[in-house]
Write a protein that holds these residues in place. Structure first.
Motif, PDB file in Angstrom:
ATOM      1  N   ASP A 144       0.182  -6.084  -9.569  1.00  0.00           N
ATOM      2  CA  ASP A 144      -0.886  -5.237 -10.115  1.00  0.00           C
ATOM      3  C   ASP A 144      -0.285  -4.179 -11.041  1.00  0.00           C
ATOM      4  O   ASP A 144       0.545  -3.376 -10.607  1.00  0.00           O
ATOM      5  N   VAL A 145      -0.701  -4.185 -12.308  1.00  0.00           N
ATOM      6  CA  VAL A 145      -0.236  -3.156 -13.242  1.00  0.00           C
ATOM      7  C   VAL A 145      -1.332  -2.140 -13.555  1.00  0.00           C
ATOM      8  O   VAL A 145      -1.074  -1.148 -14.236  1.00  0.00           O
ATOM      9  N   ARG A 146      -2.548  -2.384 -13.083  1.00  0.00           N
ATOM     10  CA  ARG A 146      -3.646  -1.438 -13.297  1.00  0.00           C
ATOM     11  C   ARG A 146      -3.593  -0.306 -12.281  1.00  0.00           C
ATOM     12  O   ARG A 146      -3.668   0.870 -12.626  1.00  0.00           O
ATOM     13  N   VAL A 147      -3.498  -0.662 -11.013  1.00  0.00           N
ATOM     14  CA  VAL A 147      -3.267   0.319  -9.938  1.00  0.00           C
ATOM     15  C   VAL A 147      -2.090  -0.220  -9.128  1.00  0.00           C
ATOM     16  O   VAL A 147      -2.274  -0.932  -8.150  1.00  0.00           O
ATOM     17  N   PRO A 148      -0.877   0.099  -9.554  1.00  0.00           N
ATOM     18  CA  PRO A 148       0.312  -0.520  -8.960  1.00  0.00           C
ATOM     19  C   PRO A 148       0.412  -0.333  -7.445  1.00  0.00           C
ATOM     20  O   PRO A 148      -0.143   0.611  -6.867  1.00  0.00           O
ATOM     21  N   ALA A 149       1.151  -1.252  -6.835  1.00  0.00           N
ATOM     22  CA  ALA A 149       1.238  -1.310  -5.376  1.00  0.00           C
ATOM     23  C   ALA A 149       1.805  -0.034  -4.761  1.00  0.00           C
ATOM     24  O   ALA A 149       1.591   0.229  -3.570  1.00  0.00           O
ATOM     25  N   THR A 150       2.514   0.768  -5.540  1.00  0.00           N
ATOM     26  CA  THR A 150       3.064   2.018  -4.991  1.00  0.00           C
ATOM     27  C   THR A 150       1.967   2.941  -4.460  1.00  0.00           C
ATOM     28  O   THR A 150       2.192   3.674  -3.495  1.00  0.00           O
ATOM     29  N   GLN A 151       0.781   2.906  -5.094  1.00  0.00           N
ATOM     30  CA  GLN A 151      -0.321   3.741  -4.608  1.00  0.00           C
ATOM     31  C   GLN A 151      -0.751   3.315  -3.206  1.00  0.00           C
ATOM     32  O   GLN A 151      -0.962   4.147  -2.324  1.00  0.00           O
ATOM     33  N   SER A 152      -0.893   2.012  -3.009  1.00  0.00           N
ATOM     34  CA  SER A 152      -1.284   1.496  -1.694  1.00  0.00           C
ATOM     35  C   SER A 152      -0.193   1.740  -0.657  1.00  0.00           C
ATOM     36  O   SER A 152      -0.478   2.028   0.513  1.00  0.00           O
ATOM     37  N   LYS A 153       1.061   1.643  -1.085  1.00  0.00           N
ATOM     38  CA  LYS A 153       2.171   1.886  -0.156  1.00  0.00           C
ATOM     39  C   LYS A 153       2.206   3.341   0.280  1.00  0.00           C
ATOM     40  O   LYS A 153       2.507   3.643   1.451  1.00  0.00           O
ATOM     41  N   MET A 154       1.917   4.263  -0.646  1.00  0.00           N
ATOM     42  CA  MET A 154       1.861   5.676  -0.262  1.00  0.00           C
ATOM     43  C   MET A 154       0.760   5.908   0.769  1.00  0.00           C
ATOM     44  O   MET A 154       0.958   6.642   1.750  1.00  0.00           O
ATOM     45  N   LEU A 155      -0.403   5.303   0.535  1.00  0.00           N
ATOM     46  CA  LEU A 155      -1.505   5.449   1.485  1.00  0.00           C
ATOM     47  C   LEU A 155      -1.108   4.907   2.851  1.00  0.00           C
ATOM     48  O   LEU A 155      -1.316   5.559   3.887  1.00  0.00           O
ATOM     49  N   TYR A 156      -0.521   3.716   2.863  1.00  0.00           N
ATOM     50  CA  TYR A 156      -0.131   3.091   4.127  1.00  0.00           C
ATOM     51  C   TYR A 156       0.892   3.942   4.881  1.00  0.00           C
ATOM     52  O   TYR A 156       0.749   4.188   6.089  1.00  0.00           O
ATOM     53  N   ARG A 157       1.921   4.388   4.166  1.00  0.00           N
ATOM     54  CA  ARG A 157       2.970   5.158   4.835  1.00  0.00           C
ATOM     55  C   ARG A 157       2.440   6.481   5.380  1.00  0.00           C
ATOM     56  O   ARG A 157       2.830   6.927   6.459  1.00  0.00           O
ATOM     57  N   ALA A 158       1.530   7.104   4.636  1.00  0.00           N
ATOM     58  CA  ALA A 158       0.942   8.360   5.096  1.00  0.00           C
ATOM     59  C   ALA A 158       0.117   8.141   6.361  1.00  0.00           C
ATOM     60  O   ALA A 158       0.270   8.866   7.355  1.00  0.00           O
ATOM     61  N   LEU A 159      -0.768   7.135   6.337  1.00  0.00           N
ATOM     62  CA  LEU A 159      -1.638   6.899   7.494  1.00  0.00           C
ATOM     63  C   LEU A 159      -0.826   6.483   8.716  1.00  0.00           C
ATOM     64  O   LEU A 159      -1.093   6.940   9.836  1.00  0.00           O
ATOM     65  N   ARG A 160       0.160   5.620   8.496  1.00  0.00           N
ATOM     66  CA  ARG A 160       1.006   5.199   9.619  1.00  0.00           C
ATOM     67  C   ARG A 160       1.740   6.397  10.223  1.00  0.00           C
ATOM     68  O   ARG A 160       1.804   6.556  11.456  1.00  0.00           O
ATOM     69  N   ASP A 161       2.269   7.264   9.367  1.00  0.00           N
ATOM     70  CA  ASP A 161       3.002   8.436   9.840  1.00  0.00           C
ATOM     71  C   ASP A 161       2.082   9.408  10.572  1.00  0.00           C
ATOM     72  O   ASP A 161       2.509  10.100  11.503  1.00  0.00           O
TER      73      ASP A 161
END
Length: 273
Positions: A205-222
């Motif tokens: 995904d170059v429109r909303v790159p996967a780093t955005q989803s990874k930040m969300l995941y890591r925050a919620l998991r933490d």
């Protein structure tokens, strides 16, 4: 069955949306579980039709869920002022338009307030990420290719050229409106989230790159919030492979059934060749 509905938002503005009823629903039936699905863009609009490959409306209707699609401010089809409501502040009225639609369906006795789900893709993912930071009324959420931090999203996305007007300028220009980027990002509000949240994104995904989803995941998991992240191999902004689409709807329905009904889900199987 699909119906156009209207309601008043928090500031009294008239908002339209589409309600897809659960399969077999009859007037007077008990309130149904409601999926609140917001469109991408956000310069877009939901229109009549249930066969878009990413919406899964016939499948969720068969499973007993109603679906509310909200044509919130910032979208198209309702004039320039409506479209430009996001200028200078991405989340001004749009999220309130969505939540007031939920309230309207509850007041009409259609939606069960104890069985609400939030989902969306792209800008609909942005909206999902916003809404789970401001309310715990949804039992489950699914965020697809959604952003959480606007400055990094601006720098990474292939569509940064049309995003600056939401915030009043580019984040790296002289006298940049960085406060607008920070204040309308949900990144610093994720500590408020309690909603169990699924996260999907395409690897390419170059429109909303996967780093955005990874930040969300890591925050919620933490933060101890129940969450799962699925990065689809080789996929762009919207999933193209039928197998990935089938995987996504099965995981969503499994998630919703678990958190809304506390029951198991039998996955849909691909057709035999």
């Amino acid at each position: 069955m699909q119906e156009k509905i209207t309601w008043e938002s928090a500031d009294g503005h008239s908002i339209e949306g589409l309600l897809t009823y659960p399969l077999g629903y009859q007037d007077g039936d008990a309130p149904f579980p409601l999926i609140v699905q917001t469109h991408g863009g956000p310069r877009s609009t939901d229109q009549y039709g249930i066969w878009k490959t990413g919406d899964f409306l016939p499948i969720t209707a068969r499973q007993g869920y109603g679906t509310l699609q909200t044509n919130h401010r910032g979208g198209t089809g309702y004039g320039d002022e409506f479209l430009r409501d996001m200028v200078g502040g991405y989340f001004r009225n749009s999220h309130l338009d969505v939540l007031s639609g939920v309230d309207a369906l509850i007041e009409r006795g259609l939606a069960d307030p104890e069985k609400l789900v939030k989902k969306g893709w792209s800008a609909g993912g942005h909206m999902t990420n916003k809404i789970i930071t401001i309310t715990d009324r949804f039992k489950a959420a699914s965020s697809g290719a959604g952003a959480v931090e606007w400055m990094s999203q601006y720098g990474e996305s292939d569509a940064a050229y049309n995003r600056g007007w939401w915030f009043g300028g580019k984040p790296w220009e002289k006298n940049a409106p960085t406060e607008n980027y920070v204040q309308t990002s949900v990144f610093n509000e994720l500590w408020k989230v309690t909603t169990p949240t699924l996260i999907f994104v395409g690897e390419k995904d170059v429109r909303v790159p996967a780093t955005q989803s990874k930040m969300l995941y890591r925050a919620l998991r933490d933060l101890g919030v129940e969450t799962e992240l699925y990065v689809a191999p080789g996929e762009p902004h919207g999933f193209k492979k039928p197998s990935h689409r089938l995987f996504r709807i099965n995981k969503e329905l499994e998630w919703f059934e678990k958190h809304v009904h506390n029951r198991s889900y039998e996955p849909l199987l691909p057709p035999r060749s």
